[in-house]
Design an enzyme around this catalytic site. Structure first.
Site, mmCIF file in Angstrom:
data_model
loop_
_atom_site.group_PDB
_atom_site.id
_atom_site.type_symbol
_atom_site.label_atom_id
_atom_site.label_comp_id
_atom_site.label_asym_id
_atom_site.label_seq_id
_atom_site.Cartn_x
_atom_site.Cartn_y
_atom_site.Cartn_z
ATOM 1 N N LYS A 7 35.678 47.814 52.396
ATOM 2 C CA LYS A 7 35.034 46.618 51.858
ATOM 3 C C LYS A 7 35.988 45.437 52.027
ATOM 4 O O LYS A 7 37.107 45.448 51.505
ATOM 5 C CB LYS A 7 34.680 46.790 50.385
ATOM 6 N N GLY B 123 32.681 39.109 38.023
ATOM 7 C CA GLY B 123 33.052 39.313 36.627
ATOM 8 C C GLY B 123 32.370 38.396 35.639
ATOM 9 O O GLY B 123 32.660 38.458 34.438
ATOM 10 N N ALA C 89 28.728 41.506 42.872
ATOM 11 C CA ALA C 89 29.304 40.543 41.930
ATOM 12 C C ALA C 89 28.233 39.829 41.119
ATOM 13 O O ALA C 89 27.204 39.413 41.644
ATOM 14 C CB ALA C 89 30.182 39.507 42.633
ATOM 15 N N THR D 235 32.649 45.348 36.727
ATOM 16 C CA THR D 235 32.886 44.799 35.397
ATOM 17 C C THR D 235 31.753 45.097 34.422
ATOM 18 O O THR D 235 31.995 45.377 33.245
ATOM 19 C CB THR D 235 33.110 43.280 35.488
#
Length: 267
Positions: free
Chosen positions: A100, A161, A187, A210
């Site tokens: 990644k 996050g 994300a 997260t």
């Protein structure tokens, strides 16, 4: 079976999860198992996978024969740093090719530097890596990364996050409509409904860390994310009903109903 195919390999789960921010490797393992994920990301700069022989290794908690490791370049701000990091990962993981790529542009927002990302992607693809790439939700950049040879494009839903969910579904839909490689949201997912929406839009998968790791109960949240991704995918394949503005439609047939006396229309 409806499987996710990346770089020629099929996976039953369309949920990919990260391994950072957990309190310890035991919690990491429990959350990953609850998520049902088969691909797990590893930040090479922050996680020991053998480069520090005197420290506990993530490979003990998540053995490669059971999970596909996805080394990532979290913390890299230049193409050179990202390429160097993934070359190290390939050495540590005996020639592992699936990686990644993320090249950040701003330490405050962790927004991607798409110029450096393009440069790194070109180098890595030429060197034989199978590159899954984190990028902005710009449809033009996403297409360029695909044309370079990346095996999957992963636009952000919102900032890394942040837990803000999908802020620009329209750009995601443009990227999905024009892509010939898998598109995965990467994300910004905060809770299960965000993951379901991503899948309902037509994304091939969702990558998150997260949202699970910082939940009050990471293991339970991992299970919720698993169900959300599965439900969202099934809803997408089923095809939702059309939206109708200011137009009610009864859910039961209206023909043959008994109407009160005096309400029959004249013939």
């Amino acid at each position: 079976m409806d499987r996710l195919t990346i770089a020629g390999k099929g996976y039953s789960s369309r949920l990919l999860v990260g391994t950072g921010k957990y309190k310890d490797f035991d919690q990491t393992r429990a959350a990953v198992e609850a998520s049902g994920a088969e691909i797990v990301t590893v930040a090479i700069r922050r996680t020991n996978i053998g480069q520090n022989p005197n420290e506990p290794s993530l490979l003990e908690a998540l053995p490669p024969p059971r999970f596909t490791l996805l080394p990532n370049t979290a913390g890299c701000y230049t193409a050179d740093d990202a390429v160097r990091t993934l070359r190290l990962a390939r050495e540590l993981l005996d020639g592992h090719k699936l990686v990644k790529l993320e090249v950040l542009g701003d330490p405050a927002t962790l927004y991607p530097n798409v110029v450096e990302t393009l440069h790194a992607a070109e180098t890595l693809v030429k060197e034989g890596f199978d590159v899954m790439v984190y990028t902005s939700d710009d449809p033009i950049i996403a297409k360029q990364l695909e044309e370079i040879g990346c095996c999957a494009v992963m636009p952000l839903a919102s900032l890394i996050g942040s837990g803000m969910g999908i802020l620009n579904p329209w750009n995601l839909q443009i990227i999905i409509a024009n892509a010939k490689v898998p598109v995965l949201v990467d994300a910004g997912v905060g809770t299960a409904s965000d993951a379901a929406i991503a899948m309902e839009l037509g994304c091939d998968g969702v990558l998150m860390n997260t949202a699970i790791a910082l939940a009050q109960d990471p293991v339970t949240m991992a299970g919720a994310m698993r169900k959300a991704v599965e439900a969202g995918r099934e809803a997408y394949l089923a095809g939702r009903m059309p939206k109708k503005v200011y137009s009610a439609a009864p859910s039961s047939p209206t023909t043959g109903l008994i109407t009160p006396a005096g309400q029959h229309k004249a013939a």
